[in-house]
Design a protein around this motif. Structure first.
Motif, mmCIF file in Angstrom:
data_model
loop_
_atom_site.group_PDB
_atom_site.id
_atom_site.type_symbol
_atom_site.label_atom_id
_atom_site.label_comp_id
_atom_site.label_asym_id
_atom_site.label_seq_id
_atom_site.Cartn_x
_atom_site.Cartn_y
_atom_site.Cartn_z
ATOM 1 N N LEU A 113 0.807 -1.213 0.000
ATOM 2 C CA LEU A 113 0.000 0.000 0.000
ATOM 3 C C LEU A 113 0.843 1.268 0.000
ATOM 4 C CD1 LEU A 113 -2.779 -1.053 2.525
ATOM 5 C CD2 LEU A 113 -2.822 -1.146 0.042
ATOM 6 N N LYS A 150 -1.749 3.551 -4.826
ATOM 7 C CA LYS A 150 -2.967 4.215 -4.382
ATOM 8 C C LYS A 150 -4.142 3.325 -4.805
ATOM 9 C CE LYS A 150 -5.800 8.362 -4.812
ATOM 10 N NZ LYS A 150 -7.015 7.581 -5.139
ATOM 11 N N ASP A 180 -8.086 2.479 -4.783
ATOM 12 C CA ASP A 180 -9.381 3.128 -4.601
ATOM 13 C C ASP A 180 -10.441 2.175 -4.058
ATOM 14 O OD1 ASP A 180 -8.817 5.843 -5.977
ATOM 15 O OD2 ASP A 180 -8.156 4.356 -7.446
ATOM 16 N N SER A 210 -4.496 3.985 3.125
ATOM 17 C CA SER A 210 -5.596 4.222 2.176
ATOM 18 C C SER A 210 -6.865 4.629 2.920
ATOM 19 C CB SER A 210 -5.849 2.962 1.345
ATOM 20 O OG SER A 210 -4.717 2.582 0.605
ATOM 21 N N SER A 268 -10.201 4.836 0.851
ATOM 22 C CA SER A 268 -10.574 3.727 -0.031
ATOM 23 C C SER A 268 -11.870 3.073 0.413
ATOM 24 C CB SER A 268 -9.462 2.671 -0.049
ATOM 25 O OG SER A 268 -8.258 3.213 -0.522
#
Length: 205
Positions: free
Chosen positions: A45, A49, A51, A79, A82
């Motif tokens: 991670l 990036k 999503d 993240s 996310s």
């Protein structure tokens, strides 16, 4: 858009790839990263990036520990914005499904054996939605790092007494952290997590 897809069933991964392909005809998906066994680690991670995470949860000790640790240690550090979709089997206990459906960042908890149209509907809605958070009043209480470490050790077969000795804390401290973790997960005990399920996994149809 980058998507991380983790599922041990090759057929389910193939089905999800097809659904993501439908979306890609009309929108841009930069990359789909696949893993058959475990959620992503911080090392992954740190450089990507992501999503949307599509992750598998099944009722065994190792998988549950890894998924809980992903939410506690990795997701909100690397993240935080996310979305997460969790795929679960029919035999998974209801309290765990309820818990994960209320975890921050989780958009949906879907049955592995759900009809294809149901999975498509949730997946497309998730990809189109800009808001992935539940209201703060309904969010599940996250496990603390101490609770997670105790739970992880217990699921690996380490006794509470040995955990206390290793951490140089009182046995009652470990017992209290165990009870707190189970309470947050909605579980009366760890016993069912240590049992092998009778059901066989199959991809959604």
């Amino acid at each position: 858009m980058n998507i991380f897809l983790q599922h041990s069933c090759v057929g389910t991964r193939a089905g999800l790839r097809l659904l993501l392909g439908e979306w890609q005809h009309h929108n841009q998906i930069c990359k789909v990263i696949e893993s058959g066994n475990r959620p992503p680690t911080g090392e992954v991670l740190r450089y990507l990036k992501i999503d949307l995470f599509i992750l598998e949860l099944h009722a065994n000790a190792r998988n549950l520990s890894e998924l809980l640790r992903f939410f506690v240690d990795e997701l909100h550090r690397f993240s935080p914005k996310s979305k997460v979709i969790i795929m679960v089997p029919k035999y998974l206990t209801a309290p765990l499904i309820t818990y994960f459906s209320r975890v921050k960042n989780v958009y949906a908890v879907l049955d592995n054996a759900a009809p294809l149209d149901t999975v498509r509907s949730h997946l497309m809605a998730c990809l189109q939605c800009s808001d992935n958070m539940a209201s703060s009043s309904s969010l599940a209480s996250p496990l603390s790092p101490q609770e997670l470490n105790v739970l992880d050790s217990l699921l690996k077969g380490v006794s509470a007494l040995d955990i206390a000795k290793k951490r140089r804390v009182h046995y009652k401290t470990v017992s209290s952290q165990k009870r707190s973790a189970l309470h947050k997960l909605g579980l009366p005990s760890l016993n069912f997590l240590l049992k092998k399920p009778d059901s066989k996994m199959r991809p959604f149809s």
